[in-house]
Design a protein around this motif. Structure first.
Motif, mmCIF file in Angstrom:
data_model
loop_
_atom_site.group_PDB
_atom_site.id
_atom_site.type_symbol
_atom_site.label_atom_id
_atom_site.label_comp_id
_atom_site.label_asym_id
_atom_site.label_seq_id
_atom_site.Cartn_x
_atom_site.Cartn_y
_atom_site.Cartn_z
ATOM 1 N N VAL A 298 0.842 -1.206 0.000
ATOM 2 C CA VAL A 298 0.000 0.000 0.000
ATOM 3 C C VAL A 298 0.873 1.252 0.000
ATOM 4 O O VAL A 298 0.655 2.185 -0.796
ATOM 5 C CB VAL A 298 -0.955 0.002 1.222
ATOM 6 C CG1 VAL A 298 -1.742 1.309 1.288
ATOM 7 C CG2 VAL A 298 -1.894 -1.195 1.172
ATOM 8 N N MET A 299 1.889 1.271 0.846
ATOM 9 C CA MET A 299 2.757 2.458 0.918
ATOM 10 C C MET A 299 3.505 2.657 -0.397
ATOM 11 O O MET A 299 3.748 3.785 -0.824
ATOM 12 C CB MET A 299 3.747 2.362 2.088
ATOM 13 C CG MET A 299 3.103 2.252 3.462
ATOM 14 S SD MET A 299 1.704 3.336 3.778
ATOM 15 C CE MET A 299 2.525 4.904 3.989
ATOM 16 N N GLY A 300 3.859 1.557 -1.044
ATOM 17 C CA GLY A 300 4.548 1.654 -2.335
ATOM 18 C C GLY A 300 3.695 2.359 -3.369
ATOM 19 O O GLY A 300 4.219 3.031 -4.266
ATOM 20 N N CYS A 301 2.378 2.222 -3.227
ATOM 21 C CA CYS A 301 1.474 2.820 -4.200
ATOM 22 C C CYS A 301 1.252 4.315 -3.975
ATOM 23 O O CYS A 301 0.664 4.988 -4.817
ATOM 24 C CB CYS A 301 0.137 2.074 -4.212
ATOM 25 S SG CYS A 301 0.337 0.375 -4.794
ATOM 26 N N ILE A 302 1.743 4.842 -2.855
ATOM 27 C CA ILE A 302 1.702 6.303 -2.690
ATOM 28 C C ILE A 302 3.118 6.902 -2.673
ATOM 29 O O ILE A 302 3.307 8.065 -2.333
ATOM 30 C CB ILE A 302 0.910 6.748 -1.431
ATOM 31 C CG1 ILE A 302 1.582 6.275 -0.141
ATOM 32 C CG2 ILE A 302 -0.536 6.266 -1.477
ATOM 33 C CD1 ILE A 302 1.128 7.067 1.102
ATOM 34 N N THR A 303 4.103 6.073 -3.036
ATOM 35 C CA THR A 303 5.489 6.558 -3.116
ATOM 36 C C THR A 303 5.815 6.888 -4.567
ATOM 37 O O THR A 303 5.504 6.092 -5.461
ATOM 38 C CB THR A 303 6.470 5.461 -2.646
ATOM 39 O OG1 THR A 303 6.075 5.006 -1.362
ATOM 40 C CG2 THR A 303 7.906 5.998 -2.579
ATOM 41 N N GLY A 304 6.416 8.027 -4.788
ATOM 42 C CA GLY A 304 6.800 8.395 -6.150
ATOM 43 C C GLY A 304 8.044 7.629 -6.578
ATOM 44 O O GLY A 304 8.940 7.366 -5.769
ATOM 45 N N PHE A 305 8.079 7.260 -7.864
ATOM 46 C CA PHE A 305 9.261 6.589 -8.398
ATOM 47 C C PHE A 305 10.489 7.491 -8.237
ATOM 48 O O PHE A 305 11.564 7.037 -7.820
ATOM 49 C CB PHE A 305 9.026 6.248 -9.875
ATOM 50 C CG PHE A 305 10.121 5.428 -10.475
ATOM 51 C CD1 PHE A 305 10.121 4.049 -10.351
ATOM 52 C CD2 PHE A 305 11.163 6.042 -11.158
ATOM 53 C CE1 PHE A 305 11.150 3.291 -10.894
ATOM 54 C CE2 PHE A 305 12.196 5.289 -11.703
ATOM 55 C CZ PHE A 305 12.184 3.907 -11.571
ATOM 56 N N GLY A 306 10.311 8.773 -8.504
ATOM 57 C CA GLY A 306 11.419 9.716 -8.402
ATOM 58 C C GLY A 306 11.901 9.859 -6.964
ATOM 59 O O GLY A 306 13.102 9.885 -6.677
ATOM 60 N N GLU A 307 10.929 9.913 -6.073
ATOM 61 C CA GLU A 307 11.227 10.050 -4.645
ATOM 62 C C GLU A 307 12.050 8.845 -4.152
ATOM 63 O O GLU A 307 13.069 8.997 -3.471
ATOM 64 C CB GLU A 307 9.852 10.137 -3.971
ATOM 65 C CG GLU A 307 9.717 10.042 -2.526
ATOM 66 C CD GLU A 307 8.260 10.328 -2.102
ATOM 67 O OE1 GLU A 307 7.337 9.588 -2.539
ATOM 68 O OE2 GLU A 307 8.063 11.259 -1.322
ATOM 69 N N ALA A 308 11.650 7.653 -4.554
ATOM 70 C CA ALA A 308 12.407 6.454 -4.156
ATOM 71 C C ALA A 308 13.790 6.443 -4.823
ATOM 72 O O ALA A 308 14.767 5.982 -4.232
ATOM 73 C CB ALA A 308 11.619 5.192 -4.520
ATOM 74 N N SER A 309 13.861 6.967 -6.030
ATOM 75 C CA SER A 309 15.142 6.990 -6.759
ATOM 76 C C SER A 309 16.169 7.886 -6.093
ATOM 77 O O SER A 309 17.356 7.763 -6.357
ATOM 78 C CB SER A 309 14.939 7.489 -8.194
ATOM 79 O OG SER A 309 13.950 6.746 -8.838
#
Ligand code: TYM
Length: 332
Positions: free
Chosen positions: A93-104
């Motif tokens: 669920v948390m992964g689905c509100i995390t931005g790809f850029g933010e994680a990068s």
């Protein structure tokens, strides 16, 4: 009581002095003042390649060491992450509100993936910080005792908690990192500008709690020190000596200024010789107690099962709320 949660990876045969001084020592202290949850994060330990039997063994060694340094199952909840299925469930669920850029932008991912070759790094390594956020948020933790290297992951956790709360209604406590400045970054004995690290330090740069104490003593005595001869705490200009003073101060429970006064006019060799003894005296009982816990695996596993039960009573409640807020249909 405020709530605390932290975790440690079972990715080595022993914790090192950085793990202990940066994090675990504070876990032990916080059992007294907080409602404390501590986990051995085996899900995180499979993100960069592993051997199954070794992982199982290291998970038990990790738990035994945590008990040996003073975690008390009557005063905290000690468990293994994979025993509590809500961690992986909330991470999705948390992964689905995390931005790809933010994680990068997570520097630990960038460091580790570049070491492995970016193309070969796993998706699990990429989403590692999202799982860590789930670990923390499931327990509504107020504080998270960690070393300096975890600060960015804690910032992400706070951002995700606030984002979820803003979009779906107040659900999570927004946690704060608990980082003790003096011991936040124990450095490599051979390269005192780098952190002591199980993945990147050379054997001579790292003190393992469970290694032969004679070996630890030798490593301390041959630690890289700085030019000059004054024993003074000055991390900028004297990173080597300052690291040794920091370790000494934490293990002996004496202030740095007290140590500076004691060693005034004396040589680096004196300091190293004395610190080597302090380290040996410190690890000896930990090694004995760890061996005792590992001598009764049935008892150890039972204790971890009790911990997982206690953890689930909290994590299941949080996950239920999350599923409801996010719009999943409750099973009839
Ligand atoms: P891990 O297993 O790499 O390290 C465990 C803890 O040790 C700290 N640490 C240090 N502190 C000071 N000086 C050092 N040289 C040093 N090296 C390591 C780390 O900061 C950490 O606190 N991502 C976490 C595990 C984790 C976690 C969590 C932590 C998973 N879920 C939830 C807190 C809350 C990690 O890599 O730890």
């Amino acid at each position: 009581k405020p709530r605390v949660l932290s975790g440690i990876q079972p990715t080595a045969d022993s914790f090192h002095l950085g793990n202990y001084l940066g994090a675990v020592r504070n876990w032990v202290a916080m059992q007294e003042t907080h409602d404390a949850f501590y986990c051995v994060v085996d899900l995180h330990a499979i993100t960069a390649g592993h051997d199954p039997e070794t992982l199982r063994k290291r998970t038990r060694i990790s738990a035994a060491q945590l008990l040996a340094v003073g975690l008390d199952p009557d005063r905290c909840t000690l468990f293994v992450q994979s025993h509590v299925p809500e961690h992986a469930q909330l991470a999705w669920v948390m992964g689905c509100i995390t931005g790809f850029g933010e994680a990068s932008r997570m520097t630990q991912f960038k460091d580790k993936s570049s070491r492995q070759g970016a193309e070969r790094a796993s998706v699990g390594l990429f989403t590692y910080p999202v799982l860590q956020a789930a670990d923390i948020l499931l327990y509504q933790a107020d504080q998270v005792p960690v070393g300096e290297d975890q600060r960015q992951h804690l910032e992400l956790t706070r951002d995700l908690a606030q984002r979820f709360n803003g979009q779906f209604g107040a659900t999570f406590t927004v946690p704060a990192a608990y980082i003790v400045k003096e011991t936040a970054k124990i450095t490599d004995l051979q390269d005192p500008t780098a952190k002591m690290s199980k993945s990147s330090s050379s054997p001579a740069g790292i003190i393992d709690l469970l290694e032969d104490p004679a070996r630890s003593a030798k490593k301390i005595r041959s630690a890289v020190t700085d030019t000059g001869r004054e024993i003074r705490f000055d991390p900028e200009n004297k990173p080597g000596i300052s690291n040794l003073l920091g370790i000494y101060s934490a293990l002996a429970g004496r202030s740095v200024s007290d140590l500076e006064a004691e060693y005034e006019g004396r040589g680096y060799g004196d300091l190293k010789k004395d610190l080597a003894e302090v380290v040996v005296e410190f690890v000896r009982p930990i090694q004995e107690r760890t061996a005792t816990y590992l001598g009764d695996l049935a008892q150890l596993d039972k204790l971890l099962a009790v911990g997982a039960e206690k953890a689930r009573s909290i994590s299941a409640t949080t996950l239920r709320t999350v599923y409801q807020r996010i719009g999943f249909l409750a099973p009839a």
